[in-house]
Scaffold this motif. Structure first.
Motif, PDB file in Angstrom:
ATOM      1  N   GLY A   1       0.646  -1.093  -0.173  1.00 46.31           N
ATOM      2  CA  GLY A   1       0.002  -0.392   0.283  1.00 46.31           C
ATOM      3  C   GLY A   1       0.706   1.492   0.033  1.00 46.31           C
ATOM      4  N   LEU A   2       1.930   0.557   0.277  1.00 43.38           N
ATOM      5  CA  LEU A   2       2.775   2.293   0.586  1.00 43.38           C
ATOM      6  C   LEU A   2       4.692   2.077  -0.795  1.00 43.38           C
ATOM      7  CD1 LEU A   2       3.425   2.595   4.267  1.00 43.38           C
ATOM      8  CD2 LEU A   2       1.683   3.855   2.614  1.00 43.38           C
ATOM      9  N   LEU A   3       4.166   1.820  -2.051  1.00 46.70           N
ATOM     10  CA  LEU A   3       4.972   0.830  -2.687  1.00 46.70           C
ATOM     11  C   LEU A   3       5.012   3.232  -3.743  1.00 46.70           C
ATOM     12  CD1 LEU A   3       3.809  -1.632  -4.870  1.00 46.70           C
ATOM     13  CD2 LEU A   3       5.669  -1.190  -2.757  1.00 46.70           C
ATOM     14  N   TYR A   4       4.094   3.572  -3.591  1.00 47.60           N
ATOM     15  CA  TYR A   4       3.999   5.494  -4.838  1.00 47.60           C
ATOM     16  C   TYR A   4       3.339   6.575  -4.000  1.00 47.60           C
ATOM     17  CZ  TYR A   4       5.893   2.250  -7.811  1.00 47.60           C
ATOM     18  OH  TYR A   4       6.166   1.155  -8.596  1.00 47.60           O
ATOM     19  N   PRO A   5       4.133   7.303  -4.063  1.00 45.97           N
ATOM     20  CA  PRO A   5       2.469   8.409  -3.577  1.00 45.97           C
ATOM     21  C   PRO A   5       1.519   8.205  -4.000  1.00 45.97           C
ATOM     22  CG  PRO A   5       5.168   9.323  -4.034  1.00 45.97           C
ATOM     23  CD  PRO A   5       4.993   7.959  -5.185  1.00 45.97           C
ATOM     24  N   TRP A   6       0.776   9.323  -3.690  1.00 40.67           N
ATOM     25  CA  TRP A   6      -0.818   8.996  -3.886  1.00 40.67           C
ATOM     26  C   TRP A   6      -0.721   9.406  -5.123  1.00 40.67           C
ATOM     27  CZ3 TRP A   6      -4.841   6.419  -3.077  1.00 40.67           C
ATOM     28  CH2 TRP A   6      -6.263   6.783  -3.204  1.00 40.67           C
ATOM     29  N   SER A   7       0.073  10.578  -5.759  1.00 42.51           N
ATOM     30  CA  SER A   7      -0.160  11.363  -6.995  1.00 42.51           C
ATOM     31  C   SER A   7      -0.084  10.124  -8.954  1.00 42.51           C
ATOM     32  CB  SER A   7       0.580  13.179  -7.166  1.00 42.51           C
ATOM     33  OG  SER A   7       2.018  12.687  -6.766  1.00 42.51           O
TER      34      SER A   7
ATOM     35  N   GLN B   1      -5.657   0.622   4.523  1.00 43.25           N
ATOM     36  CA  GLN B   1      -5.483   0.891   5.215  1.00 43.25           C
ATOM     37  C   GLN B   1      -3.981   1.983   4.846  1.00 43.25           C
ATOM     38  OE1 GLN B   1      -4.963  -0.535   9.364  1.00 43.25           O
ATOM     39  NE2 GLN B   1      -7.418  -1.080   9.608  1.00 43.25           N
ATOM     40  N   ASP B   2      -3.049   0.802   4.524  1.00 43.09           N
ATOM     41  CA  ASP B   2      -2.216   1.997   4.238  1.00 43.09           C
ATOM     42  C   ASP B   2      -2.174   2.712   3.181  1.00 43.09           C
ATOM     43  OD1 ASP B   2      -0.150   0.688   5.876  1.00 43.09           O
ATOM     44  OD2 ASP B   2       0.353  -0.854   4.927  1.00 43.09           O
ATOM     45  N   LEU B   3      -2.891   2.751   2.067  1.00 48.23           N
ATOM     46  CA  LEU B   3      -3.502   3.203   1.169  1.00 48.23           C
ATOM     47  C   LEU B   3      -4.315   3.856   1.370  1.00 48.23           C
ATOM     48  CD1 LEU B   3      -4.216   0.395  -2.022  1.00 48.23           C
ATOM     49  CD2 LEU B   3      -2.653   2.109  -1.984  1.00 48.23           C
ATOM     50  N   GLU B   4      -5.144   4.363   2.220  1.00 47.63           N
ATOM     51  CA  GLU B   4      -5.836   5.868   3.082  1.00 47.63           C
ATOM     52  C   GLU B   4      -4.504   6.676   3.217  1.00 47.63           C
ATOM     53  OE1 GLU B   4      -7.937   3.307   5.495  1.00 47.63           O
ATOM     54  OE2 GLU B   4     -10.185   2.916   3.644  1.00 47.63           O
ATOM     55  N   TYR B   5      -4.065   5.550   4.022  1.00 45.17           N
ATOM     56  CA  TYR B   5      -2.605   6.332   4.926  1.00 45.17           C
ATOM     57  C   TYR B   5      -1.876   7.600   4.072  1.00 45.17           C
ATOM     58  CZ  TYR B   5       0.869   8.262   7.559  1.00 45.17           C
ATOM     59  OH  TYR B   5       1.588   8.636   8.491  1.00 45.17           O
ATOM     60  N   CYS B   6      -1.321   6.472   2.145  1.00 38.89           N
ATOM     61  CA  CYS B   6      -1.342   7.131   1.986  1.00 38.89           C
ATOM     62  C   CYS B   6      -1.640   8.550   0.813  1.00 38.89           C
ATOM     63  CB  CYS B   6      -0.588   5.878   0.219  1.00 38.89           C
ATOM     64  SG  CYS B   6      -0.098   7.091  -1.342  1.00 38.89           S
ATOM     65  N   GLN B   7      -2.813   8.332   1.130  1.00 38.87           N
ATOM     66  CA  GLN B   7      -3.761   9.498   0.026  1.00 38.87           C
ATOM     67  C   GLN B   7      -4.079  10.472   1.192  1.00 38.87           C
ATOM     68  OE1 GLN B   7      -8.178   8.600  -0.007  1.00 38.87           O
ATOM     69  NE2 GLN B   7      -8.373  10.092  -1.136  1.00 38.87           N
ATOM     70  N   LEU B   8      -3.743  11.123   2.428  1.00 33.27           N
ATOM     71  CA  LEU B   8      -3.841  11.703   3.709  1.00 33.27           C
ATOM     72  C   LEU B   8      -2.170  12.203   3.914  1.00 33.27           C
ATOM     73  CD1 LEU B   8      -6.069  10.355   5.675  1.00 33.27           C
ATOM     74  CD2 LEU B   8      -6.688  11.916   3.887  1.00 33.27           C
ATOM     75  N   ASN B   9      -1.172  11.609   3.661  1.00 35.22           N
ATOM     76  CA  ASN B   9      -0.094  11.961   3.828  1.00 35.22           C
ATOM     77  C   ASN B   9       1.535  11.645   3.304  1.00 35.22           C
ATOM     78  OD1 ASN B   9      -0.723  12.381   7.019  1.00 35.22           O
ATOM     79  ND2 ASN B   9      -1.546   9.934   6.401  1.00 35.22           N
TER      80      ASN B   9
END
Length: 267
Positions: free
Chosen positions: A8-14, A161-169
């Motif tokens: 879930g944290l391989l790339y920044p959200w954008s 959960q990691d993806l949601e955290y990535c989207q916000l932070n």
């Protein structure tokens, strides 16, 4: 070796949204190029589709990512238009079963040999199930797919959960690196606490050895070594084996008799 990077944290959200949107657009572009009579480059288009499908299959998904990328509508459109060209030579690779090394077998697909259309349909159904769990109305085919398999695991929940955290932070690479660094520090702290707890538990409950009693073999060996150690240098060590004395005595008697016979012969 670098920091550990969860799915879930391989790339920044954008970047993640951009990758998925680009993969969907390449699917539509390849479909148009494949069915263009003036273009004859099926090998490159096959590779292009394979890369796009792999990006979608290996990417974790949440509702906000589906909405931001619009990949659900794109894949649905691709499957619908590809089915119209079923039977044509240029589109036949979409329906031909092939080995997928990166795909893990599941209840719905026990084998890793599936066609591109089947793989995309499975992905689309899994996204529909994800949407239904969030309260979005889904079609009947996805409902049937949901009844056949229940693949909601704790691992999937942690990825979401990691993806949601990535989207916000984690909008940039820098913020993603800071997030991974803090997670690594926290992981090491938790691991050290677990090891310390195990040591304390072992020291408290493990039975302690009060006295060690040597066995008979080790005791006799220790006695022999002590006897050799305290014997004066230059003296012969007397063997404790009494069975050797009669043999030595018999040898002496034989040598004495042989010497007497030699004297008799000389005289």
């Amino acid at each position: 070796s670098g920091l550990s990077r969860p799915n879930g944290l391989l790339y920044p959200w954008s970047i993640l949204v951009q990758r998925i949107s680009k993969a969907g657009q390449e699917l539509l572009d390849s479909l148009r190029m494949t069915n263009d009579d003036h273009v004859d480059n099926s090998a490159s288009e096959t590779l292009r589709v394979e890369r796009s499908v792999q990006v979608l299959a290996e990417s974790a998904m949440i509702i906000s990512l589906l909405k931001s990328s619009g990949i659900g509508k794109t894949v649905k459109k691709f499957i619908k238009h590809a089915s119209k060209f079923h039977g044509q030579n240029k589109s036949e690779f979409l329906f031909k079963k092939r080995h997928v090394p990166y795909m893990k077998p599941s209840k719905n697909q026990p084998k890793s040999e599936v066609s591109i259309i089947e793989q995309l349909q499975t992905l689309l159904n899994s996204w529909k199930i994800l949407a239904s769990r969030s309260g979005v109305a889904i079609a009947q085919d996805a409902t049937n797919f949901k009844n056949k398999s229940s693949e909601s695991s704790s691992c999937d929940d942690s990825v979401h959960q990691d993806l949601e955290y990535c989207q916000l932070n984690c909008p940039t690479w820098r913020t993603l690196f800071e997030t991974l660094s803090s997670r690594e520090i926290q992981r090491r702290t938790n691991e050290g606490a677990r090891l310390r707890q195990r040591r304390e538990h072992r020291a408290k409950h493990q039975p302690k050895v009060i006295k060690v009693r040597p066995t008979s073999a080790s005791a006799s060996r220790e006695k022999m070594l002590n006897k050799i150690k305290h014997q004066p240098i230059g003296t012969k060590f007397a063997s404790s084996d009494k069975s050797d004395k009669p043999k030595l005595q018999a040898l002496r008697d034989e040598s004495r008799v042989a010497a007497n016979w030699q004297k008799i012969k000389i005289w």
